[in-house]
Write a protein that holds these residues in place. Structure first.
Motif, PDB file in Angstrom:
ATOM      1  N   THR A  66      44.224  42.430  39.256  1.00 25.44           N
ATOM      2  CA  THR A  66      45.161  41.752  38.235  1.00 25.44           C
ATOM      3  C   THR A  66      46.348  41.274  38.620  1.00 25.44           C
ATOM      4  O   THR A  66      47.367  41.901  39.412  1.00 25.44           O
ATOM      5  N   ASP A  67      46.761  40.086  38.706  1.00 27.77           N
ATOM      6  CA  ASP A  67      48.251  39.470  39.022  1.00 27.77           C
ATOM      7  C   ASP A  67      48.683  38.614  38.031  1.00 27.77           C
ATOM      8  O   ASP A  67      48.081  38.199  37.090  1.00 27.77           O
ATOM      9  N   ASP A  68      50.090  38.550  38.166  1.00 29.61           N
ATOM     10  CA  ASP A  68      50.758  37.612  37.187  1.00 29.61           C
ATOM     11  C   ASP A  68      51.177  36.202  37.803  1.00 29.61           C
ATOM     12  O   ASP A  68      51.781  36.120  39.055  1.00 29.61           O
ATOM     13  N   SER A  69      50.503  35.189  37.465  1.00 28.46           N
ATOM     14  CA  SER A  69      50.485  33.947  38.167  1.00 28.46           C
ATOM     15  C   SER A  69      51.929  33.523  37.990  1.00 28.46           C
ATOM     16  O   SER A  69      52.168  32.258  38.495  1.00 28.46           O
ATOM     17  N   ALA A  70      52.987  33.943  37.247  1.00 25.32           N
ATOM     18  CA  ALA A  70      54.226  33.399  37.136  1.00 25.32           C
ATOM     19  C   ALA A  70      55.021  33.378  38.310  1.00 25.32           C
ATOM     20  O   ALA A  70      55.832  32.487  38.482  1.00 25.32           O
ATOM     21  N   PHE A  71      54.584  34.346  39.500  1.00 24.19           N
ATOM     22  CA  PHE A  71      55.039  34.052  40.566  1.00 24.19           C
ATOM     23  C   PHE A  71      54.802  32.753  41.369  1.00 24.19           C
ATOM     24  O   PHE A  71      55.275  32.586  42.503  1.00 24.19           O
ATOM     25  N   GLY A  72      53.709  32.374  40.916  1.00 26.02           N
ATOM     26  CA  GLY A  72      52.982  31.011  41.584  1.00 26.02           C
ATOM     27  C   GLY A  72      52.177  31.365  42.954  1.00 26.02           C
ATOM     28  O   GLY A  72      51.515  30.499  43.263  1.00 26.02           O
ATOM     29  N   SER A  73      52.050  32.693  43.094  1.00 31.43           N
ATOM     30  CA  SER A  73      50.833  33.004  44.187  1.00 31.43           C
ATOM     31  C   SER A  73      50.494  34.553  44.061  1.00 31.43           C
ATOM     32  O   SER A  73      51.162  35.215  43.293  1.00 31.43           O
ATOM     33  N   ALA A  74      49.314  34.712  44.591  1.00 31.30           N
ATOM     34  CA  ALA A  74      49.068  36.018  44.961  1.00 31.30           C
ATOM     35  C   ALA A  74      48.028  36.373  45.833  1.00 31.30           C
ATOM     36  O   ALA A  74      47.539  35.238  46.575  1.00 31.30           O
ATOM     37  N   SER A  75      47.745  37.284  46.191  1.00 37.45           N
ATOM     38  CA  SER A  75      46.799  37.777  47.228  1.00 37.45           C
ATOM     39  C   SER A  75      46.104  38.998  47.022  1.00 37.45           C
ATOM     40  O   SER A  75      46.441  39.806  46.499  1.00 37.45           O
ATOM     41  N   ILE A  76      44.667  38.918  47.499  1.00 41.87           N
ATOM     42  CA  ILE A  76      43.793  40.180  47.415  1.00 41.87           C
ATOM     43  C   ILE A  76      43.211  40.406  48.633  1.00 41.87           C
ATOM     44  O   ILE A  76      42.600  39.547  49.344  1.00 41.87           O
ATOM     45  N   ALA A  77      43.509  41.880  48.972  1.00 41.21           N
ATOM     46  CA  ALA A  77      42.644  42.216  50.515  1.00 41.21           C
ATOM     47  C   ALA A  77      41.294  42.313  50.149  1.00 41.21           C
ATOM     48  O   ALA A  77      40.751  42.816  49.037  1.00 41.21           O
ATOM     49  N   THR A  78      40.423  41.893  51.107  1.00 37.80           N
ATOM     50  CA  THR A  78      39.054  41.994  51.056  1.00 37.80           C
ATOM     51  C   THR A  78      38.360  42.340  52.320  1.00 37.80           C
ATOM     52  O   THR A  78      39.084  42.896  53.147  1.00 37.80           O
ATOM     53  N   SER A  79      37.366  42.222  52.727  1.00 32.81           N
ATOM     54  CA  SER A  79      36.541  42.625  53.685  1.00 32.81           C
ATOM     55  C   SER A  79      36.577  41.199  54.883  1.00 32.81           C
ATOM     56  O   SER A  79      36.607  40.148  54.518  1.00 32.81           O
ATOM     57  N   ALA A  80      36.600  41.628  56.177  1.00 34.15           N
ATOM     58  CA  ALA A  80      36.608  40.497  56.975  1.00 34.15           C
ATOM     59  C   ALA A  80      34.930  40.445  57.568  1.00 34.15           C
ATOM     60  O   ALA A  80      34.885  39.756  58.630  1.00 34.15           O
ATOM     61  N   SER A  81      34.122  41.357  57.212  1.00 30.40           N
ATOM     62  CA  SER A  81      32.489  41.144  57.720  1.00 30.40           C
ATOM     63  C   SER A  81      31.908  39.962  57.200  1.00 30.40           C
ATOM     64  O   SER A  81      32.293  39.085  56.017  1.00 30.40           O
ATOM     65  N   ALA A  82      31.214  39.359  58.064  1.00 32.47           N
ATOM     66  CA  ALA A  82      30.324  38.150  58.016  1.00 32.47           C
ATOM     67  C   ALA A  82      29.564  38.429  56.442  1.00 32.47           C
ATOM     68  O   ALA A  82      29.273  39.056  56.132  1.00 32.47           O
ATOM     69  N   GLY A  83      29.347  37.211  55.871  1.00 30.74           N
ATOM     70  CA  GLY A  83      28.460  37.030  54.644  1.00 30.74           C
ATOM     71  C   GLY A  83      28.969  35.823  53.731  1.00 30.74           C
ATOM     72  O   GLY A  83      29.948  35.081  54.092  1.00 30.74           O
ATOM     73  N   SER A  84      28.343  36.183  52.383  1.00 30.79           N
ATOM     74  CA  SER A  84      28.729  35.022  51.346  1.00 30.79           C
ATOM     75  C   SER A  84      29.431  35.513  50.384  1.00 30.79           C
ATOM     76  O   SER A  84      29.019  36.586  49.894  1.00 30.79           O
ATOM     77  N   TYR A  85      30.553  34.856  50.005  1.00 27.96           N
ATOM     78  CA  TYR A  85      31.448  35.506  49.037  1.00 27.96           C
ATOM     79  C   TYR A  85      31.620  34.664  47.784  1.00 27.96           C
ATOM     80  O   TYR A  85      31.443  33.641  47.946  1.00 27.96           O
ATOM     81  N   THR A  86      31.889  35.278  46.720  1.00 25.95           N
ATOM     82  CA  THR A  86      32.147  34.249  45.639  1.00 25.95           C
ATOM     83  C   THR A  86      33.426  35.027  44.962  1.00 25.95           C
ATOM     84  O   THR A  86      33.729  35.897  45.015  1.00 25.95           O
ATOM     85  N   ILE A  87      34.003  34.123  44.382  1.00 22.96           N
ATOM     86  CA  ILE A  87      35.585  34.601  43.783  1.00 22.96           C
ATOM     87  C   ILE A  87      35.481  34.147  42.049  1.00 22.96           C
ATOM     88  O   ILE A  87      35.017  33.017  41.905  1.00 22.96           O
ATOM     89  N   SER A  88      35.870  34.971  41.319  1.00 26.00           N
ATOM     90  CA  SER A  88      35.949  34.794  39.838  1.00 26.00           C
ATOM     91  C   SER A  88      37.495  34.898  39.607  1.00 26.00           C
ATOM     92  O   SER A  88      38.041  35.989  39.678  1.00 26.00           O
ATOM     93  N   ILE A  89      37.808  34.033  38.708  1.00 24.23           N
ATOM     94  CA  ILE A  89      39.398  34.157  37.963  1.00 24.23           C
ATOM     95  C   ILE A  89      39.215  34.010  36.684  1.00 24.23           C
ATOM     96  O   ILE A  89      38.934  32.641  36.354  1.00 24.23           O
ATOM     97  N   VAL A  90      39.861  34.813  35.932  1.00 26.24           N
ATOM     98  CA  VAL A  90      39.767  34.794  34.468  1.00 26.24           C
ATOM     99  C   VAL A  90      41.248  34.711  33.953  1.00 26.24           C
ATOM    100  O   VAL A  90      41.888  35.840  34.342  1.00 26.24           O
TER     101      VAL A  90
END
Length: 126
Positions: free
Chosen positions: A89-113
């Motif tokens: 969970t991040d505050d978008s008031a800063f204008g940006s955010a980042s989330i650490a994930t895996s660097a392994s190969a594959g298909s990824y989905t992202i969901s933002i609410v």
């Protein structure tokens, strides 16, 4: 002379902000752009004017940039190949955010609410 000093200060501040901004890719690997779409539930024929969120992947990190303050956003990244999930969970008031994930190969989905319940989603492959 005053204009020179002001310009110098602005350049220093912008360089410092760009280096410390968590939503700016700055690693050594390739940058993968992640197309983010606003989920349409009520009016499927409404034209798509682009997204309010820009997303990139680089070196195991997903970077998000928000075009305006959406309040708190819940971000979920899922590796569809392995089933691994990363949530933040991040505050978008800063204008940006980042989330650490895996660097392994594959298909990824992202969901933002957002706080208002507006859903955004995207997918990318490594």
């Amino acid at each position: 002379m005053t204009k020179f000093i002001v310009t110098l200060v602005l350049l220093f501040c912008s360089a410092f902000y760009g280096a410390s901004n968590p939503g700016t890719p700055n690693g050594t690997g390739d940058i993968v752009e992640i197309p983010i779409k606003k989920d349409k539930k009520t009016r499927p024929r409404t034209p798509d004017f682009g997204s309010d969120i820009t997303a990139y992947y680089q070196d195991g990190v997903v970077y998000l940039q928000f075009s305006y303050d959406m309040g708190e956003v819940d971000v979920t990244v899922t590796n569809e190949t392995t089933g691994e999930m990363w949530q933040q969970t991040d505050d978008s008031a800063f204008g940006s955010a980042s989330i650490a994930t895996s660097a392994s190969a594959g298909s990824y989905t992202i969901s933002i609410v957002t706080d208002d319940g507006v859903c955004y989603s995207g997918s990318f492959a490594l």
